[in-house]
Design a protein around this motif. Structure first.
Motif, mmCIF file in Angstrom:
data_model
loop_
_atom_site.group_PDB
_atom_site.id
_atom_site.type_symbol
_atom_site.label_atom_id
_atom_site.label_comp_id
_atom_site.label_asym_id
_atom_site.label_seq_id
_atom_site.Cartn_x
_atom_site.Cartn_y
_atom_site.Cartn_z
ATOM 1 N N ASP A 218 0.862 -1.185 0.000
ATOM 2 C CA ASP A 218 0.000 0.000 0.000
ATOM 3 C C ASP A 218 0.900 1.237 0.000
ATOM 4 O O ASP A 218 1.100 1.901 1.013
ATOM 5 C CB ASP A 218 -0.912 -0.012 1.233
ATOM 6 C CG ASP A 218 -2.024 1.033 1.152
ATOM 7 O OD1 ASP A 218 -1.943 1.925 0.278
ATOM 8 O OD2 ASP A 218 -2.954 0.966 1.975
ATOM 9 N N TYR A 219 1.428 1.582 -1.167
ATOM 10 C CA TYR A 219 2.474 2.587 -1.265
ATOM 11 C C TYR A 219 1.967 4.001 -0.983
ATOM 12 O O TYR A 219 2.679 4.808 -0.365
ATOM 13 C CB TYR A 219 3.131 2.511 -2.646
ATOM 14 C CG TYR A 219 3.625 1.126 -2.983
ATOM 15 C CD1 TYR A 219 4.402 0.409 -2.079
ATOM 16 C CD2 TYR A 219 3.295 0.514 -4.195
ATOM 17 C CE1 TYR A 219 4.848 -0.870 -2.379
ATOM 18 C CE2 TYR A 219 3.735 -0.762 -4.503
ATOM 19 C CZ TYR A 219 4.509 -1.455 -3.586
ATOM 20 O OH TYR A 219 4.944 -2.723 -3.874
ATOM 21 N N GLN A 220 0.758 4.320 -1.410
ATOM 22 C CA GLN A 220 0.245 5.667 -1.156
ATOM 23 C C GLN A 220 0.057 5.896 0.343
ATOM 24 O O GLN A 220 0.367 6.970 0.861
ATOM 25 C CB GLN A 220 -1.081 5.881 -1.894
ATOM 26 C CG GLN A 220 -1.584 7.324 -1.847
ATOM 27 C CD GLN A 220 -0.596 8.301 -2.462
ATOM 28 O OE1 GLN A 220 -0.265 8.206 -3.639
ATOM 29 N NE2 GLN A 220 -0.087 9.236 -1.656
ATOM 30 N N ARG A 221 -0.457 4.892 1.033
ATOM 31 C CA ARG A 221 -0.602 5.027 2.493
ATOM 32 C C ARG A 221 0.770 5.123 3.160
ATOM 33 O O ARG A 221 0.937 5.822 4.156
ATOM 34 C CB ARG A 221 -1.393 3.847 3.046
ATOM 35 C CG ARG A 221 -1.620 3.894 4.560
ATOM 36 C CD ARG A 221 -2.753 2.975 4.981
ATOM 37 N NE ARG A 221 -2.760 2.748 6.420
ATOM 38 C CZ ARG A 221 -3.115 3.632 7.327
ATOM 39 N NH1 ARG A 221 -3.510 4.844 6.932
ATOM 40 N NH2 ARG A 221 -3.084 3.334 8.609
ATOM 41 N N VAL A 223 3.353 6.621 1.956
ATOM 42 C CA VAL A 223 3.746 8.024 1.809
ATOM 43 C C VAL A 223 3.081 8.870 2.889
ATOM 44 O O VAL A 223 3.726 9.678 3.583
ATOM 45 C CB VAL A 223 3.370 8.561 0.409
ATOM 46 C CG1 VAL A 223 3.524 10.077 0.357
ATOM 47 C CG2 VAL A 223 4.249 7.920 -0.657
ATOM 48 N N THR A 224 1.760 8.693 3.051
ATOM 49 C CA THR A 224 1.002 9.491 4.013
ATOM 50 C C THR A 224 1.503 9.281 5.438
ATOM 51 O O THR A 224 1.698 10.252 6.192
ATOM 52 C CB THR A 224 -0.497 9.132 3.932
ATOM 53 O OG1 THR A 224 -0.966 9.366 2.604
ATOM 54 C CG2 THR A 224 -1.311 9.954 4.912
ATOM 55 N N GLU A 247 9.653 7.684 3.132
ATOM 56 C CA GLU A 247 8.831 8.381 2.147
ATOM 57 C C GLU A 247 9.429 8.228 0.743
ATOM 58 O O GLU A 247 8.706 7.970 -0.232
ATOM 59 C CB GLU A 247 8.711 9.867 2.505
ATOM 60 C CG GLU A 247 7.867 10.655 1.506
ATOM 61 C CD GLU A 247 7.962 12.171 1.704
ATOM 62 O OE1 GLU A 247 7.539 12.899 0.788
ATOM 63 O OE2 GLU A 247 8.466 12.621 2.753
ATOM 64 N N ALA A 250 8.706 4.824 -0.670
ATOM 65 C CA ALA A 250 7.314 4.682 -1.093
ATOM 66 C C ALA A 250 7.059 5.390 -2.423
ATOM 67 O O ALA A 250 6.365 4.865 -3.307
ATOM 68 C CB ALA A 250 6.387 5.232 -0.008
ATOM 69 N N TRP A 251 7.631 6.597 -2.595
ATOM 70 C CA TRP A 251 7.495 7.303 -3.874
ATOM 71 C C TRP A 251 8.117 6.484 -5.007
ATOM 72 O O TRP A 251 7.601 6.455 -6.131
ATOM 73 C CB TRP A 251 8.161 8.676 -3.804
ATOM 74 C CG TRP A 251 7.396 9.736 -3.079
ATOM 75 C CD1 TRP A 251 7.828 10.499 -2.034
ATOM 76 C CD2 TRP A 251 6.070 10.196 -3.370
ATOM 77 N NE1 TRP A 251 6.856 11.393 -1.631
ATOM 78 C CE2 TRP A 251 5.766 11.231 -2.453
ATOM 79 C CE3 TRP A 251 5.095 9.837 -4.300
ATOM 80 C CZ2 TRP A 251 4.542 11.896 -2.443
ATOM 81 C CZ3 TRP A 251 3.872 10.491 -4.292
ATOM 82 C CH2 TRP A 251 3.609 11.511 -3.378
ATOM 83 N N LEU A 254 5.844 3.917 -6.187
ATOM 84 C CA LEU A 254 4.765 4.531 -6.967
ATOM 85 C C LEU A 254 5.238 5.019 -8.327
ATOM 86 O O LEU A 254 4.433 5.459 -9.155
ATOM 87 C CB LEU A 254 4.154 5.700 -6.180
ATOM 88 C CG LEU A 254 3.291 5.306 -4.970
ATOM 89 C CD1 LEU A 254 3.019 6.526 -4.096
ATOM 90 C CD2 LEU A 254 1.982 4.667 -5.424
ATOM 91 N N ASP A 256 7.183 7.647 -8.951
ATOM 92 C CA ASP A 256 7.257 9.116 -9.041
ATOM 93 C C ASP A 256 8.719 9.540 -8.868
ATOM 94 O O ASP A 256 9.210 9.714 -7.742
ATOM 95 C CB ASP A 256 6.375 9.747 -7.958
ATOM 96 C CG ASP A 256 6.192 11.250 -8.143
ATOM 97 O OD1 ASP A 256 7.153 11.897 -8.609
ATOM 98 O OD2 ASP A 256 5.116 11.768 -7.808
ATOM 99 N N THR A 260 10.639 11.064 -5.528
ATOM 100 C CA THR A 260 11.653 10.160 -4.973
ATOM 101 C C THR A 260 12.977 10.893 -4.760
ATOM 102 O O THR A 260 13.579 10.814 -3.676
ATOM 103 C CB THR A 260 11.881 8.968 -5.921
ATOM 104 O OG1 THR A 260 10.663 8.248 -6.080
ATOM 105 C CG2 THR A 260 12.951 8.035 -5.381
#
Length: 407
Positions: A218-221, A223-224, A247, A250-251, A254, A256, A260
């Protein structure tokens, strides 16, 4: 063989005293198993690794050896000695407490806090199941002390020690992919941290959850949560740096690139003025050398060719102990980083060799098995003949995982 642990020497001695070859022992283990084991050649490699002391048998293989040799685990692996040693550690603290004529006293608290630091420092080199047993015993002692008479200051220090222990226990559970007990221990750590008003401990709890959801995909979570940990953490603290690095990872997952590299740059700015801590192996004290390892991981995940030299440099330092004593678990992860980066730069043959070395080290914990699977999938896409050997080695990892989850 002289440097092998005592349990490894005993395993070899029990086999040779029966005049069994390793192949005969493999057949015997298969007979007493009652379940499917790896094919004979893989099993012989596992036995060889155990007898050399390269990695300690997990619970399943320990039980099989005991059945094959008709010996207790205490005799074969010194489990009783480990339990007795841990009991001595707790009893020593209890004796100090009684000598102070108080339910909780300064010396008792100081010894407990030292024990917490020792456990956190043992994390990088201890099997998570073994460390978890020690953490549980210390948590039991903290619970007894919390029931006694104490000052407000003593109460807060106990809450903080209990919080760190609960957090470390949660981390061990995550390593073992035991998410239900991990969540329970993490909730306890958060509650104790908040009761104690300890911002750093609270931030570490959030960062640990970020790591767990990252492992779970759950990469977006992730990041959060990583950003949330940074908002709570004291600026420039170890947890602030770690959450920033988390962080960035996780980016990377995703895909990004700008986000990153922004996170990586922030980590490098935070780390550049730091000196190595007194105990760089301490899980909750950021070691500047760790920054390069995280950079290698992050670059490999985003497919940046620069990950190859980064990972080689990190691995060379870890294998030689250039930054202190060797760190075999971190070295195994560095090999996975290097293998993934080698695949991205079209060097699959070396990627296979490096991945096999990581698997056979015995240092990869279940929370990192998915990284191994990702590499194997990349190798299989290229239809390399070595893919089957890699898949067999990974299957053995999965067997260990199932055994650990049954505990």
């Amino acid at each position: 063989m002289n440097d092998a642990p005592a349990w490894a020497a005993r395993l070899r001695a029990e086999r040779t005293s029966r005049q069994w070859s390793q192949r005969q022992l493999a057949r015997r283990l298969a007979e007493v198993s009652g379940a499917e084991l790896p094919e004979p050649e893989s099993l012989i490699r596992i036995i060889r690794g155990h007898e050399r002391g390269e990695h300690r048998p997990d619970d399943r293989y320990a039980e099989l050896y005991c059945r094959a040799y008709s010996l207790s685990e205490a005799v074969l692996f010194d489990a009783a000695e480990e339990i007795e040693e841990l009991g001595d550690e707790i009893d020593a603290m209890e004796l100090v407490r009684r000598a102070e004529a108080s339910d909780v006293g300064r010396d008792t608290l100081e010894r407990l806090e030292t024990a917490v630091d020792d456990l956190a420092s043992a994390y990088p080199s201890s099997p998570p199941g073994v460390l978890l047993g020690r953490v549980r015993r210390h948590l039991g002692y903290v619970s007894r002390l919390l029931d006694g008479r104490k000052t407000i200051t003593e109460h807060r220090r106990l809450l903080v020690s209990g919080g760190w222990l609960s957090l470390l226990g949660a981390t061990c559970h995550i390593d073992l992919h035991q998410y239900t007990p991990a969540a329970a221990r993490l909730r306890t750590a958060v509650q104790l941290a908040r009761h104690a008003g300890h911002a750093e401990l609270t931030a570490w709890c959030v960062e640990t959850e970020a790591w767990q959801v990252l492992v779970d995909g759950d990469y977006q979570r992730a990041v959060t949560l990583s950003q949330g940990a940074q908002a709570i953490a004291p600026k420039g603290s170890s947890v602030f740096i770690q959450a920033t690095a988390q962080e960035g990872r996780a980016w990377a997952r995703l895909g990004d690139g700008p986000a990153t590299r922004d996170a990586l740059n922030r980590v490098h700015r935070l780390v550049s003025p730091l000196s190595p801590p007194d105990r760089p192996e301490h899980h909750y004290r950021y070691d500047p050398a760790k920054s390069d390892a995280y950079t290698a991981t992050t670059l490999s995940w985003i497919g940046d060719p620069a990950a190859v030299p980064y990972a080689r440099q990190v691995l060379a330092r870890l294998d030689t102990g250039a930054d202190g004593r060797p760190r075999p678990r971190r070295a195994a992860l560095a090999r996975l980083d290097l293998a993934l980066a080698l695949l991205a730069t079209d060097q699959p043959d070396e990627a296979v060799d490096v991945t096999l070395a990581a698997i056979r080290s015995g240092e990869i914990v279940p929370s990192s098995y998915w990284r191994t699977s990702e590499i194997i999938t990349g190798v299989e896409r290229r239809a390399l003949p070595e893919a089957s050997a890699l898949r067999d080695a990974y299957s053995e990892l999965c067997v260990r995982r199932r055994a650990e989850n049954r505990r």
